[in-house]
Design a protein around this motif. Structure first.
Motif, PDB file in Angstrom:
ATOM      1  N   SER A  81       0.870  -1.317   0.078  1.00  0.00           N
ATOM      2  CA  SER A  81       0.018  -0.008  -0.017  1.00  0.00           C
ATOM      3  C   SER A  81       0.954   1.148   0.039  1.00  0.00           C
ATOM      4  O   SER A  81       1.786   1.371   0.949  1.00  0.00           O
ATOM      5  N   ARG A  82       0.584   2.318  -0.919  1.00  0.00           N
ATOM      6  CA  ARG A  82       1.401   3.384  -1.118  1.00  0.00           C
ATOM      7  C   ARG A  82       0.650   4.494  -0.974  1.00  0.00           C
ATOM      8  O   ARG A  82      -0.418   4.765  -1.237  1.00  0.00           O
ATOM      9  N   PRO A  83       1.341   5.786  -0.116  1.00  0.00           N
ATOM     10  CA  PRO A  83       0.634   6.904   0.035  1.00  0.00           C
ATOM     11  C   PRO A  83       0.985   7.702  -1.315  1.00  0.00           C
ATOM     12  O   PRO A  83       2.241   7.713  -1.995  1.00  0.00           O
ATOM     13  N   LEU A  84      -0.078   8.521  -1.693  1.00  0.00           N
ATOM     14  CA  LEU A  84       0.245   9.352  -2.832  1.00  0.00           C
ATOM     15  C   LEU A  84      -0.148  10.808  -2.604  1.00  0.00           C
ATOM     16  O   LEU A  84      -0.962  11.044  -1.606  1.00  0.00           O
ATOM     17  N   GLU A  85       0.327  11.723  -3.145  1.00  0.00           N
ATOM     18  CA  GLU A  85       0.007  13.145  -2.700  1.00  0.00           C
ATOM     19  C   GLU A  85      -1.533  13.558  -3.345  1.00  0.00           C
ATOM     20  O   GLU A  85      -1.546  13.360  -4.883  1.00  0.00           O
ATOM     21  N   ALA A  86      -2.065  13.968  -2.612  1.00  0.00           N
ATOM     22  CA  ALA A  86      -3.704  14.396  -3.312  1.00  0.00           C
ATOM     23  C   ALA A  86      -3.398  15.521  -4.289  1.00  0.00           C
ATOM     24  O   ALA A  86      -2.928  16.582  -3.772  1.00  0.00           O
ATOM     25  N   GLY A  87      -4.126  15.385  -5.271  1.00  0.00           N
ATOM     26  CA  GLY A  87      -4.292  16.541  -6.305  1.00  0.00           C
ATOM     27  C   GLY A  87      -2.981  16.613  -7.217  1.00  0.00           C
ATOM     28  O   GLY A  87      -3.326  17.314  -8.103  1.00  0.00           O
ATOM     29  N   LYS A  88      -2.297  15.657  -7.058  1.00  0.00           N
ATOM     30  CA  LYS A  88      -1.057  15.674  -7.875  1.00  0.00           C
ATOM     31  C   LYS A  88      -1.458  14.792  -9.074  1.00  0.00           C
ATOM     32  O   LYS A  88      -1.950  13.400  -9.051  1.00  0.00           O
TER      33      LYS A  88
END
Length: 365
Positions: A81-88
């Motif tokens: 599971s990976r975190p991603l920058e929201a809106g990018k």
């Protein structure tokens, strides 16, 4: 000890890769992206992964699972599971492929592959999963949100997009917890499961020991829904759930079984597919349900709807997993009469798994 050693080897192998595309110290809003998988057997599975994010190689569940399976004798599944920058806006390389417990397994088992690049902009605090289908005739991969809405183009086995999102996809109708339960896939994170279903009523730990050749599992119990098995991570003396390994749907007696059997005719292809995927993970399914599933496959054997063919092919898998010779003749008739090469293949494969003696099942024509 063997599992610990193989896990350490996997960590060393992925030393040049990352589990997070976020810059160090990032404090902004994030979303989550999970890989997913489905079991084919004790030794093989279908994996749908994000292998690169903006050109940067990422640790993924297929390679991590294969590395963790070294010298284990079975496929040790690992979720990512990976975190991603929201809106990018991200450019992702997605891969769907068959993974095996050892290279030799791939020599004798079917292996499929699909890959391509998609553009994706996640929303804050949302959960997303890489999903798809693998097969000779219909290999595709894409990303869905928590409720099953497609949020990227769909990539086919040629590597080309088969559908383009020129405008936001129409959202799927909101699902209740019972419907959401059937959509849970292998590899989904604990956080995503809790977002869908809430906290479990109880939690058990099925701990492995040095003499067993199995993973320790954390089991979440949801009354009237079923149970979910997670791979486990140990911190100090406690085990914690990490990502989904297996889902078992609970049916409350004959009334629930009868209702599900009756509801099959009114269910769409995606609903049937998701339900069948969940039942394909179970060790036992009642004859009453298997009868209904087999009849549904027969009724849809020559449909022109590719999604329905995919759905009933999954029902074939459930019937085959039962091992019950009760369905031998029916599967043989389906394989003989269908015009779909894909369904024929799955019916033949399901028939080959039948070894347990059982009374014959008669199709309604």
């Amino acid at each position: 000890m063997k599992l610990l050693i193989s896990t350490l080897c996997a960590i060393l192998l992925f030393g040049c890769q990352s589990t997070s595309p976020l810059p160090k110290g990032f404090q902004g809003a994030t979303a989550s992206l999970d890989d997913s998988f489905s079991h084919l057997s004790h030794h093989s599975g279908h994996f749908f992964i994000a292998s690169k994010i903006d050109g940067k190689p990422m640790v993924n569940s297929a390679e991590f699972s294969e590395s963790s399976s070294f010298n284990q004798g079975h496929l040790v599944v690992r979720g990512i599971s990976r975190p991603l920058e929201a809106g990018k806006n991200y450019q992702l390389t997605l891969i769907g492929r068959t993974a095996h417990s050892a290279p030799i397994v791939g020599v004798f088992a079917d292996s499929f592959y699909v890959s391509g690049d998609v553009s994706f902009t996640p929303k804050a605090n949302e959960f997303y999963t890489v999903v798809g289908t693998l097969g000779e005739d219909n290999s595709q991969i894409w990303i869905e949100d928590l409720h099953g809405n497609r949020v990227t183009d769909v990539i086919d086995k040629s590597g080309k997009s088969t559908r383009t999102l020129t405008e936001p996809a129409a959202p799927a109708p909101a699902k209740d917890k019972k419907a959401l339960f059937t959509t849970i896939r292998g590899g989904e994170s604990t956080a995503q499961v809790i977002k869908k279903l809430g906290e479990p009523a109880s939690i058990d730990v099925n701990e492995a020991n040095i003499f067993s050749n199995r993973q320790t599992k954390v089991i979440y119990h949801y009354p009237e829904l079923g149970l979910i098995q997670f791979e486990a991570t140990k911190s100090k003396k406690n085990w914690y759930a990490n990502s989904v390994i297996k889902v078992e749907v609970a049916l409350q007696g004959k009334e629930d079984i009868a209702k599900l059997s009756n509801d099959l005719d009114g269910m769409g292809a995606v609903e049937i597919r998701d339900m069948a995927r969940a039942f394909a993970q179970q060790s036992e399914v009642s004859n009453e349900l298997l009868d209904s599933f087999t009849q549904k496959v027969w009724d849809e054997r020559n449909t022109a709807d590719a999604q329905m063919i995919d759905a009933v092919a999954w029902l074939c898998t459930v019937v085959g997993n039962s091992g019950n010779l009760r369905y031998e003749q029916a599967l043989n008739e389906i394989a003989t009469d269908t015009q779909s090469p894909k369904l024929k293949k799955y019916a033949v494969k399901a028939k080959s798994k039948l070894t347990k003696v059982g009374m014959g099942f008669e199709l309604q024509r």
